[in-house]
Design a protein around this motif. Structure first.
Motif, mmCIF file in Angstrom:
data_model
loop_
_atom_site.group_PDB
_atom_site.id
_atom_site.type_symbol
_atom_site.label_atom_id
_atom_site.label_comp_id
_atom_site.label_asym_id
_atom_site.label_seq_id
_atom_site.Cartn_x
_atom_site.Cartn_y
_atom_site.Cartn_z
ATOM 1 N N LEU A 115 2.414 1.631 -3.426
ATOM 2 C CA LEU A 115 1.417 2.146 -4.354
ATOM 3 C C LEU A 115 1.184 3.637 -4.116
ATOM 4 C CD1 LEU A 115 -0.636 1.541 -6.593
ATOM 5 C CD2 LEU A 115 -2.287 0.984 -4.800
ATOM 6 N N LYS A 116 1.097 4.012 -2.868
ATOM 7 C CA LYS A 116 0.911 5.420 -2.517
ATOM 8 C C LYS A 116 2.102 6.255 -2.995
ATOM 9 C CE LYS A 116 -0.263 8.120 1.582
ATOM 10 N NZ LYS A 116 -0.435 8.063 3.040
ATOM 11 N N ASN A 117 3.306 5.726 -2.785
ATOM 12 C CA ASN A 117 4.511 6.435 -3.231
ATOM 13 C C ASN A 117 4.555 6.544 -4.755
ATOM 14 O OD1 ASN A 117 5.329 6.719 -0.591
ATOM 15 N ND2 ASN A 117 6.791 5.022 -0.657
ATOM 16 N N ALA A 118 4.140 5.458 -5.434
ATOM 17 C CA ALA A 118 4.129 5.471 -6.902
ATOM 18 C C ALA A 118 3.128 6.495 -7.418
ATOM 19 C CB ALA A 118 3.802 4.079 -7.443
ATOM 20 N N LYS A 119 1.961 6.559 -6.782
ATOM 21 C CA LYS A 119 0.965 7.561 -7.197
ATOM 22 C C LYS A 119 1.495 8.968 -6.978
ATOM 23 C CE LYS A 119 -3.272 4.902 -6.481
ATOM 24 N NZ LYS A 119 -4.505 4.757 -5.677
ATOM 25 N N GLN A 120 2.131 9.190 -5.838
ATOM 26 C CA GLN A 120 2.675 10.521 -5.549
ATOM 27 C C GLN A 120 3.789 10.863 -6.532
ATOM 28 O OE1 GLN A 120 1.387 12.667 -3.358
ATOM 29 N NE2 GLN A 120 2.827 14.162 -4.177
ATOM 30 N N SER B 83 4.101 9.689 -9.520
ATOM 31 C CA SER B 83 3.456 9.923 -10.806
ATOM 32 C C SER B 83 2.896 11.347 -10.872
ATOM 33 C CB SER B 83 2.360 8.893 -11.021
ATOM 34 O OG SER B 83 1.645 9.174 -12.188
ATOM 35 N N LYS B 84 2.221 11.754 -9.781
ATOM 36 C CA LYS B 84 1.680 13.119 -9.738
ATOM 37 C C LYS B 84 2.801 14.146 -9.834
ATOM 38 C CE LYS B 84 -2.458 12.236 -6.990
ATOM 39 N NZ LYS B 84 -3.104 12.478 -5.699
ATOM 40 N N ASP B 85 3.883 13.890 -9.107
ATOM 41 C CA ASP B 85 5.011 14.820 -9.122
ATOM 42 C C ASP B 85 5.632 14.887 -10.522
ATOM 43 O OD1 ASP B 85 4.608 15.334 -6.449
ATOM 44 O OD2 ASP B 85 6.252 14.036 -5.747
ATOM 45 N N GLU C 286 0.835 -1.201 0.000
ATOM 46 C CA GLU C 286 0.000 0.000 0.000
ATOM 47 C C GLU C 286 0.867 1.247 0.000
ATOM 48 O OE1 GLU C 286 -2.528 -0.383 3.414
ATOM 49 O OE2 GLU C 286 -3.792 -1.901 2.468
ATOM 50 N N GLN C 287 1.944 1.222 0.792
ATOM 51 C CA GLN C 287 2.849 2.366 0.845
ATOM 52 C C GLN C 287 3.565 2.546 -0.490
ATOM 53 O OE1 GLN C 287 3.003 4.559 3.345
ATOM 54 N NE2 GLN C 287 4.358 5.775 2.065
#
Length: 192
Positions: free
Chosen positions: A172-177, A179-181, A169-170
């Motif tokens: 995935l959360k880091n990957a999403k962040q 990606s946003k960055d 989960e962490q």
């Protein structure tokens, strides 16, 4: 001519003494039945008293003696069994067995939580908790070793799964962040 030996046999006739029944047999049989009846009435009370003595002695054993092992690989509480009769000893062993399982489960869960909080990742937790279980297995023997292996293994799997899910989960959360960055920086560069 042959010699014949003759022997005389004499028997005493009964002299007329008659055995008198004094009733002593009936008295002793009656006394035995009475004692048996009293014993049967008191047996449940004595059994309850013995069970209570065994149970109370087992409840008085310190928790530390339930999770520490002696040189024979048995928890110390099993070695401290007082000299009881069959009923009290059975009650003591039953309560000590239950308390051992409860205390060992609690000990394994607490150690698992402690190692999980201290570990940086699931691999570190896996290594550290396996080392702890191996150390406990070395101290224990027989059914106690088997209990630790089964219960500890179950706790290990459950906690390891939870930690791996949190790591995923962490990630995935880091990957999403990330990606946003990356999108944000890419848009900024396009604007310039």
């Amino acid at each position: 001519m042959a010699i014949q030996r003759q022997t005389r046999r004499a028997q005493l006739p009964r002299i007329g003494v008659v055995n008198v029944d004094t009733g002593a047999d009936q008295v002793w049989q009656s006394l035995a039945r009475t004692a048996q009846g009293i014993s049967n009435q008191l047996a449940p009370f004595a059994q309850k008293e013995a069970e209570d003595a065994g149970t109370n002695a087992a409840k008085a054993v310190k928790r530390q003696n339930l999770i520490e092992f002696d040189s024979e690989g048995k928890p110390k509480a099993f070695s401290l069994s007082p000299d009881f009769g069959l009923v009290a000893s059975s009650a003591y062993d039953r309560v000590i067995e239950r308390r051992f399982e409860e205390s060992m489960l609690e000990e394994l869960q607490n150690k698992s939580a402690e190692i999980a909080n201290r570990s940086k990742n699931s691999a570190e937790y896996n290594t550290e908790y396996n080392n702890y279980l191996n150390a406990m297995d070395q101290a224990a023997d027989g059914r106690f070793e088997e209990y630790i292996l089964n219960t500890g293994g179950s706790i290990l799997k459950e906690t390891l799964t939870t930690l791996e899910l949190k790591e995923q989960e962490q990630a995935l959360k880091n990957a999403k962040q990330l990606s946003k960055d990356n999108i944000f920086f890419a848009l900024r560069q396009l604007e310039q």
